[in-house]
Design an enzyme around this catalytic site. Structure first.
Site, PDB file in Angstrom:
ATOM      1  NE  ARG A  82      -9.255   8.651   4.312  1.00  0.00           N
ATOM      2  CZ  ARG A  82      -9.651   7.879   5.322  1.00  0.00           C
ATOM      3  NH1 ARG A  82      -9.059   6.733   5.546  1.00  0.00           N
ATOM      4  NH2 ARG A  82     -10.617   8.268   6.123  1.00  0.00           N
ATOM      5  CG  ASN A  99      -1.822   1.157   1.318  1.00  0.00           C
ATOM      6  OD1 ASN A  99      -1.399   2.286   1.125  1.00  0.00           O
ATOM      7  ND2 ASN A  99      -3.074   0.917   1.626  1.00  0.00           N
ATOM      8  CG  HIS A 143       1.064   6.180   4.793  1.00  0.00           C
ATOM      9  ND1 HIS A 143       0.104   7.125   5.086  1.00  0.00           N
ATOM     10  CD2 HIS A 143       0.628   5.013   5.313  1.00  0.00           C
ATOM     11  CE1 HIS A 143      -0.865   6.546   5.778  1.00  0.00           C
ATOM     12  NE2 HIS A 143      -0.577   5.268   5.921  1.00  0.00           N
ATOM     13  CB  THR A 200      -9.148   1.397   7.183  1.00  0.00           C
ATOM     14  OG1 THR A 200      -8.632   1.993   6.006  1.00  0.00           O
ATOM     15  CG2 THR A 200     -10.504   0.769   6.899  1.00  0.00           C
ATOM     16  CD  GLU A 219      -7.017  -0.166   1.379  1.00  0.00           C
ATOM     17  OE1 GLU A 219      -7.409   0.775   2.092  1.00  0.00           O
ATOM     18  OE2 GLU A 219      -6.015  -0.835   1.639  1.00  0.00           O
ATOM     19  CG  HIS A 237      -5.409  -2.085   9.272  1.00  0.00           C
ATOM     20  ND1 HIS A 237      -5.060  -1.469  10.448  1.00  0.00           N
ATOM     21  CD2 HIS A 237      -5.880  -1.111   8.457  1.00  0.00           C
ATOM     22  CE1 HIS A 237      -5.328  -0.188  10.372  1.00  0.00           C
ATOM     23  NE2 HIS A 237      -5.812   0.067   9.177  1.00  0.00           N
ATOM     24  CD  GLU A 282      -6.949  -6.429   3.067  1.00  0.00           C
ATOM     25  OE1 GLU A 282      -7.183  -6.064   1.895  1.00  0.00           O
ATOM     26  OE2 GLU A 282      -6.204  -5.807   3.842  1.00  0.00           O
ATOM     27  NE  ARG A 322      -7.356  11.348   5.771  1.00  0.00           N
ATOM     28  CZ  ARG A 322      -7.762  10.652   6.841  1.00  0.00           C
ATOM     29  NH1 ARG A 322      -6.947   9.794   7.406  1.00  0.00           N
ATOM     30  NH2 ARG A 322      -8.961  10.813   7.333  1.00  0.00           N
ATOM     31  CG  HIS A 368      -8.209   4.134   0.973  1.00  0.00           C
ATOM     32  ND1 HIS A 368      -8.410   3.920   2.309  1.00  0.00           N
ATOM     33  CD2 HIS A 368      -9.421   4.530   0.486  1.00  0.00           C
ATOM     34  CE1 HIS A 368      -9.677   4.155   2.621  1.00  0.00           C
ATOM     35  NE2 HIS A 368     -10.297   4.540   1.533  1.00  0.00           N
TER      36      HIS A 368
HETATM   37  N1  PXP Z   1      -5.650  -3.383   4.155  1.00  0.00           N
HETATM   38  C1  PXP Z   1      -6.632  -2.465   4.221  1.00  0.00           C
HETATM   39  C2  PXP Z   1      -7.994  -2.862   3.786  1.00  0.00           C
HETATM   40  C3  PXP Z   1      -6.377  -1.144   4.661  1.00  0.00           C
HETATM   41  O1  PXP Z   1      -7.383  -0.252   4.729  1.00  0.00           O
HETATM   42  C4  PXP Z   1      -5.060  -0.784   4.983  1.00  0.00           C
HETATM   43  C5  PXP Z   1      -4.745   0.625   5.373  1.00  0.00           C
HETATM   44  O2  PXP Z   1      -4.951   1.480   4.304  1.00  0.00           O
HETATM   45  C6  PXP Z   1      -4.063  -1.773   4.885  1.00  0.00           C
HETATM   46  C7  PXP Z   1      -4.384  -3.071   4.497  1.00  0.00           C
HETATM   47  C8  PXP Z   1      -2.637  -1.469   5.207  1.00  0.00           C
HETATM   48  O3  PXP Z   1      -2.522  -1.159   6.560  1.00  0.00           O
HETATM   49  P1  PXP Z   1      -1.140  -0.663   7.133  1.00  0.00           P
HETATM   50  O4  PXP Z   1      -0.852   0.653   6.494  1.00  0.00           O
HETATM   51  O5  PXP Z   1      -1.398  -0.575   8.603  1.00  0.00           O
HETATM   52  O6  PXP Z   1      -0.121  -1.695   6.761  1.00  0.00           O
END
Ligand code: PXP
Length: 238
Positions: A45, A7, A10, A101, A70, A191, A151, A49, A43
């Protein structure tokens, strides 16, 4: 070993700190793929952001592995997803004030709108995954909706304060993975996973893919993105 979806939200968070052009999420996606990531996750959003509309257009055009978008079930976002047609859409709950999330979808409560969005996305040949808690009722509801992928939310496992609590959460994830697999669902998880807690999750053979963002991007600040992705793949293989 499960596959790794990285992901890259960031990277865009850092760019948005100055509302400029760097660091570039597309370059991040390319480096993750070069390092061995199996898919790229972003994602879009509702408040934009971090990832924005242009980012997902560029990701769709350039991601060579698989682009997993996402998204919430907000109509504007659904319309964009139907236009962009990512390889996969992972439906997640979204609240404006949240930092990230929080928790999985309440598929029981929002069954009809989630099903409607699932049908719209599937009609565009987008694979739909539902982000749910490792909870039998939520998994049953996801199955009833007609998705073939979920997931599992690993947030409680990741934030466990004691080894005992972590083991209890791990057991829940394991049991629910096997349960969902028996229903014929493809099971991913994610997550809060990091370089310390991912190994135990990666040992669950029936999990197809782990989606990890924050810890990989954080490590990348010090060692570079390719190294950070490779190190996570090593943790998953160990
Ligand atoms: N899976 C989903 C569905 C999420 O919403 C997120 C956060 O955007 C992640 C995985 C990744 O989470 P993390 O950034 O804590 O690794």
């Amino acid at each position: 070993m499960p596959k790794l979806g990285v992901n890259i939200d960031h990277v865009a968070t850092l760019r948005q700190a100055r509302r400029g052009y760097e660091p570039d999420p597309l370059l991040a996606a390319k480096l993750c793929e070069k390092a061995g990531a199996h898919s790229i996750v972003a994602h879009l959003r509702e408040d934009r952001r971090h990832i924005n509309d242009e980012d997902i257009e560029l990701l769709k055009k350039n991601v060579k592995t698989r682009f997993n978008l996402e998204m919430s079930i907000n109509p504007e976002i659904v319309q964009i997803a139907c236009q962009i047609k990512p390889d996969q859409a992972t439906l997640v709950p979204e609240r404006r004030q949240e930092i990230t999330t929080e928790g999985g979808l309440d598929v029981l409560k929002y069954f009809t709108p989630i099903q409607k969005v699932t049908h719209l996305l599937k009609a565009k040949d987008i694979v739909v995954s539902l982000f749910v808690a490792p909870d039998k009722k939520q998994i049953d509801a996801a199955y009833k909706i007609g998705v073939n992928m979920i997931e599992l939310h690993t947030g409680h496992y990741a934030s466990a304060k004691t080894k005992q609590e972590q083991t209890k959460e791990l057991k829940k994830i394991k049991t629910m993975t096997y349960y969902a697999r028996r229903l014929g669902l493809i099971v991913n998880a994610g997550h809060g996973l990091n370089y310390q807690n991912t190994e135990r999750i990666a040992e669950i053979k029936e999990i197809a893919e782990l989606n990890i963002g924050h810890s990989i991007i954080s490590k990348a600040v010090f060692v570079g993105l390719e190294e950070a992705v490779k190190d996570m793949l090593k943790v998953m293989a160990s």
